[in-house]
Design a protein around this motif. Structure first.
Motif, PDB file in Angstrom:
ATOM      1  N   ILE A 387     -14.378  -3.846 -10.701  1.00 41.67           N
ATOM      2  CA  ILE A 387     -13.388  -2.500 -10.571  1.00 41.67           C
ATOM      3  C   ILE A 387     -13.760  -1.843  -9.097  1.00 41.67           C
ATOM      4  O   ILE A 387     -12.696  -1.358  -8.549  1.00 41.67           O
ATOM      5  CB  ILE A 387     -13.567  -1.600 -11.821  1.00 41.67           C
ATOM      6  N   GLU A 388     -14.893  -1.739  -8.671  1.00 37.74           N
ATOM      7  CA  GLU A 388     -15.256  -1.188  -7.690  1.00 37.74           C
ATOM      8  C   GLU A 388     -14.510  -1.714  -6.310  1.00 37.74           C
ATOM      9  O   GLU A 388     -13.968  -1.105  -5.485  1.00 37.74           O
ATOM     10  CB  GLU A 388     -16.742  -1.104  -7.195  1.00 37.74           C
ATOM     11  N   ARG A 389     -14.403  -3.038  -6.448  1.00 38.69           N
ATOM     12  CA  ARG A 389     -13.899  -3.785  -5.370  1.00 38.69           C
ATOM     13  C   ARG A 389     -12.355  -3.654  -5.353  1.00 38.69           C
ATOM     14  O   ARG A 389     -11.665  -3.611  -4.325  1.00 38.69           O
ATOM     15  CB  ARG A 389     -14.214  -5.299  -5.160  1.00 38.69           C
ATOM     16  N   TYR A 390     -11.756  -3.500  -6.558  1.00 38.92           N
ATOM     17  CA  TYR A 390     -10.478  -3.292  -6.691  1.00 38.92           C
ATOM     18  C   TYR A 390     -10.043  -2.039  -6.016  1.00 38.92           C
ATOM     19  O   TYR A 390      -9.156  -1.899  -5.581  1.00 38.92           O
ATOM     20  CB  TYR A 390      -9.903  -3.545  -8.217  1.00 38.92           C
ATOM     21  N   LYS A 391     -10.985  -1.154  -6.252  1.00 42.13           N
ATOM     22  CA  LYS A 391     -10.953   0.376  -5.659  1.00 42.13           C
ATOM     23  C   LYS A 391     -10.681   0.075  -4.314  1.00 42.13           C
ATOM     24  O   LYS A 391      -9.618   0.799  -3.774  1.00 42.13           O
ATOM     25  CB  LYS A 391     -11.695   1.141  -6.157  1.00 42.13           C
ATOM     26  N   GLN A 392     -11.618  -0.475  -3.540  1.00 43.35           N
ATOM     27  CA  GLN A 392     -11.172  -0.862  -2.112  1.00 43.35           C
ATOM     28  C   GLN A 392      -9.861  -1.481  -1.746  1.00 43.35           C
ATOM     29  O   GLN A 392      -9.440  -0.887  -0.638  1.00 43.35           O
ATOM     30  CB  GLN A 392     -12.558  -1.880  -1.545  1.00 43.35           C
ATOM     31  N   ARG A 394      -7.336  -0.952  -3.442  1.00 41.43           N
ATOM     32  CA  ARG A 394      -6.288   0.066  -3.667  1.00 41.43           C
ATOM     33  C   ARG A 394      -6.278   1.037  -2.539  1.00 41.43           C
ATOM     34  O   ARG A 394      -5.188   1.269  -1.901  1.00 41.43           O
ATOM     35  CB  ARG A 394      -6.850   0.872  -4.819  1.00 41.43           C
ATOM     36  N   GLU A 395      -7.248   1.528  -1.686  1.00 36.74           N
ATOM     37  CA  GLU A 395      -7.449   2.066  -0.740  1.00 36.74           C
ATOM     38  C   GLU A 395      -6.944   1.500   0.351  1.00 36.74           C
ATOM     39  O   GLU A 395      -5.768   2.086   1.153  1.00 36.74           O
ATOM     40  CB  GLU A 395      -8.878   2.312  -0.161  1.00 36.74           C
ATOM     41  N   GLU A 398      -2.747   1.446   0.052  1.00 32.41           N
ATOM     42  CA  GLU A 398      -2.450   2.646   0.234  1.00 32.41           C
ATOM     43  C   GLU A 398      -1.968   2.792   1.770  1.00 32.41           C
ATOM     44  O   GLU A 398      -1.018   3.445   2.193  1.00 32.41           O
ATOM     45  CB  GLU A 398      -3.031   3.914  -0.636  1.00 32.41           C
ATOM     46  N   GLU A 429      -9.972   0.633 -18.423  1.00 28.31           N
ATOM     47  CA  GLU A 429     -10.100  -0.074 -17.028  1.00 28.31           C
ATOM     48  C   GLU A 429      -8.927  -0.410 -16.768  1.00 28.31           C
ATOM     49  O   GLU A 429      -8.473  -0.515 -15.365  1.00 28.31           O
ATOM     50  CB  GLU A 429     -11.295  -0.948 -16.636  1.00 28.31           C
ATOM     51  N   PHE A 432      -5.848   1.446 -14.326  1.00 32.68           N
ATOM     52  CA  PHE A 432      -6.011   1.386 -12.963  1.00 32.68           C
ATOM     53  C   PHE A 432      -5.166   0.431 -12.213  1.00 32.68           C
ATOM     54  O   PHE A 432      -4.720   0.867 -11.147  1.00 32.68           O
ATOM     55  CB  PHE A 432      -7.483   0.980 -12.645  1.00 32.68           C
TER      56      PHE A 432
END
Ligand code: DGT
Ligand code: CA
Ligand code: CA
Length: 577
Positions: A387-392, A394-395, A398, A429, A432
């Protein structure tokens, strides 16, 4: 460029030298030379013409002479000498799995076996097991090897290989030979997933020039027959290409005939006979007077039978003729209807390009949006994401969405349906993501009931919207999972899920019949995705479109024909549930 051809001669020379017990250093030198020639960045014939063969690393005087001999005469003296000592047919035997040069030679010396047929007979009669160094086990292995070779020679070539090859030949014929009309026919035109041989039809005022040019194409490995109206060759992939020259006034009838399918054509002829008409590759004729009434165009052939023109992908005698008679053929989906691609990978997992590179390529293809769907964490070998890498991701997405507006990138994930039907992340999760795709990548050998139940469970997960490559087969590779397709389509209908037509030429999954069934029996919508792992493979979309057209699907049957705003609404449903 004749590099590949010359290299093959040297491989042959090396093998023959091995069979003849030649000096091992020489054998090694021939193999090495073959490898070098194969990988040369320039045409070997040009290097030879400039007298620079000796400048190639690993090529000495004796090999350079042999290359020159071959380029000048089509023969290498040394190879011709060896062929007098050893039957060249041993090369075929040597290639069989479980054989090799040593065994081929021993069988030749002890039993006089020269051909594959003789080998088969000897093995079946149990004549090999008693030879020193062979035994029963080896004999069995040889029989298995023979069966494998037989299966392999009847195996068909992927559309993804045959179509670009055929298009390359067509481009060259158009540019450099006096063809007027030209059309690829046969199973390629019908977009079948695998191809037996390539059929090309042309019209020309100078057929002999077309044929002369055709047989000299670099694609040609071997000429099978060369004539004025029909020439057949083998390509280096051992794919046969038939080139036919037909009269302009029969072109339509000929492309109709050679497009097939055979079953479709048989039905047309039956209908023709009832109407007092004869149909063949020259035209449509009245049975009583033999007067020709159609044939210049394909439309004229179908119209003469009271039908609308039928798209080639539908010509399989699956009910299309009845629809054409009633003027009720569907308006099939086209590549230009696709507005986005919903399944692709980037350098975050096992793809070769960045998100931005994939997006820019999609813009070039005219899309309004894409879904980036990198592998999730359970797929370790594909560098699956936490999930942490998916957050990257996502950034990054955007930022890119601001830059690339109005084009839009959605964040998706290709989840793994684990052996118990759960996926990589909890429902909390999964919220997200803009959209979740899921498929099977491991434990594919489960029995039918288990693997079906496993997919059904994933279908019931409210965050999963798309089931990717639902049957799991690799064409010419591995068979489908033992899944009950009807059961999962039924479950998909209950829970409003989308099934994928995966456009990768090795997959094409769902296939035409299952995609047709998904719509007709279960009223499902599908998505056509590339599963691209590089910018180049985003162009595989056309193969998935081929499957969809073979399944009689229209624009409205496909999720990713939606314009961006409508697709955004589809995605937003994620939050309501
Ligand atoms: P393939 O090459 O195995 O992938 O499949 P096709 O459909 O390209 O078949 P092919 O190359 O043998 O023949 C091309 C077309 O020519 C075929 O689809 C229909 C037509 N054709 C060939 N032989 C016959 C035949 O004996 N009868 C009829 N009615 N049509 C034939
Ligand atoms: Ca064919
Ligand atoms: Ca053919």
């Amino acid at each position: 460029m004749r590099n590949k051809e010359v290299a093959e001669k040297f491989y042959e020379l090396a093998k023959m030298a091995e069979l003849a017990n030649d000096n091992p250093f020489k054998i090694k030198a021939y193999t090495e030379a073959a490898r070098r020639i194969e990988n040369l960045p320039y045409p070997i014939e040009e290097i030879a013409r400039e007298g620079k063969l000796l400048e190639i690393k690993g090529i000495g005087k004796s090999i350079a002479e042999k290359i020159e001999q071959y380029l000048k005469t089509g023969k290498i003296e040394k190879l011709e000498e060896l062929k007098k000592k050893i039957p060249p047919s041993l090369l075929e035997i040597e290639k069989i799995p479980g054989m090799g040069a040593k065994k081929a030679k021993a069988l030749y010396e002890k039993l006089g076996i020269k051909t594959v047929e003789e080998l088969k007979e000897a093995a079946e009669k149990g004549m090999i097991r008693n030879l020193p160094g062979f035994g029963e086990k080896t004999e069995k292995k040889i029989l298995e090897g023979l069966k494998f070779m037989r299966d392999k020679t009847v195996s068909r070539v992927l559309l993804g290989i045959a179509l670009p090859l055929a298009e390359g030949i067509v481009e060259k014929l158009k540019a450099h030979s006096p063809v007027d009309k030209i059309q690829i026919c046969g199973s390629i035109r019908r977009m079948r997933e695998t191809i037996g041989d390539i059929d090309i039809l042309v019209t020309s005022k100078h057929p002999e020039k077309v044929m002369d040019y055709f047989v000299k194409l670099p694609e040609v490995k071997e000429i099978i027959v060369k004539g004025e109206t029909k020439t057949s060759i083998f390509t280096h992939e051992n794919l046969q290409v038939d080139l036919r020259v037909v009269a302009p006034e029969s072109f339509g009838a000929a492309i109709q005939y050679f497009t097939g399918s055979k079953q479709h054509n048989i039905r047309l002829r039956e209908i023709g006979i009832k109407m007092g008409l004869k149909i063949n590759e020259y035209g449509v004729f009245r049975l009583d007077t033999n007067k020709k009434i159609a044939g210049e165009t394909e439309e004229s052939v179908y119209n003469a039978l009271g039908m609308d023109w039928i798209p080639p992908e539908m010509r399989e005698d699956r009910g299309e003729i009845e629809l054409a008679l009633k003027h009720k053929l569907p308006e099939l989906i086209e590549l230009s209807d696709i507005k986005g691609d919903l399944h692709m990978h980037t350098v975050y997992s096992d793809g070769q390009n960045t998100i931005e590179e994939m997006a820019n390529e999609a813009i070039k293809l005219g899309y309004e949006y894409i879904v980036i769907s990198d592998h999730a964490k359970a797929l370790g070998i594909a560098n699956g994401l936490s999930i942490e890498r998916y957050k990257q991701e996502r950034e990054e997405i955007e930022k890119l969405n601001k830059k690339l507006k109005p084009f839009k990138i959605f964040l998706g994930a290709e989840l793994n349906i684990l052996s118990n039907g759960e996926v990589d992340f909890s429902e909390e999760e999964l919220k997200f993501f803009d959209i979740c795709l899921a498929g099977i990548h491991t434990a594919m050998n489960q029995e039918k009931e288990k693997i079906t139940e496993r997919i059904k469970k994933a279908i019931r997960n409210k965050y999963i919207r798309i089931i990717v490559h639902p049957s799991g087969g690799i064409l010419n590779g591995r068979p489908n999972y033992e899944v009950d397709i009807d059961a999962i389509l039924e479950e998909g209908k209950k829970y409003g899920k989308i099934f994928e037509i995966n456009s990768s030429p090795e997959r094409l999954d769902l296939n035409d019949l299952n995609a047709k069934k998904a719509k007709e029996q279960y009223g499902l919508k599908l998505a056509i995705n590339t599963d691209a792992h590089s910018v180049l493979s985003l162009r595989n979309m056309r193969y998935g479109i081929g499957v969809a057209r073979r399944a009689w699907l229209t624009k409205d049957d496909i999720l990713n024909t939606l314009p961006k705003e409508a697709f955004e609404k589809f995605v937003a449903r994620n939050d309501e549930r």
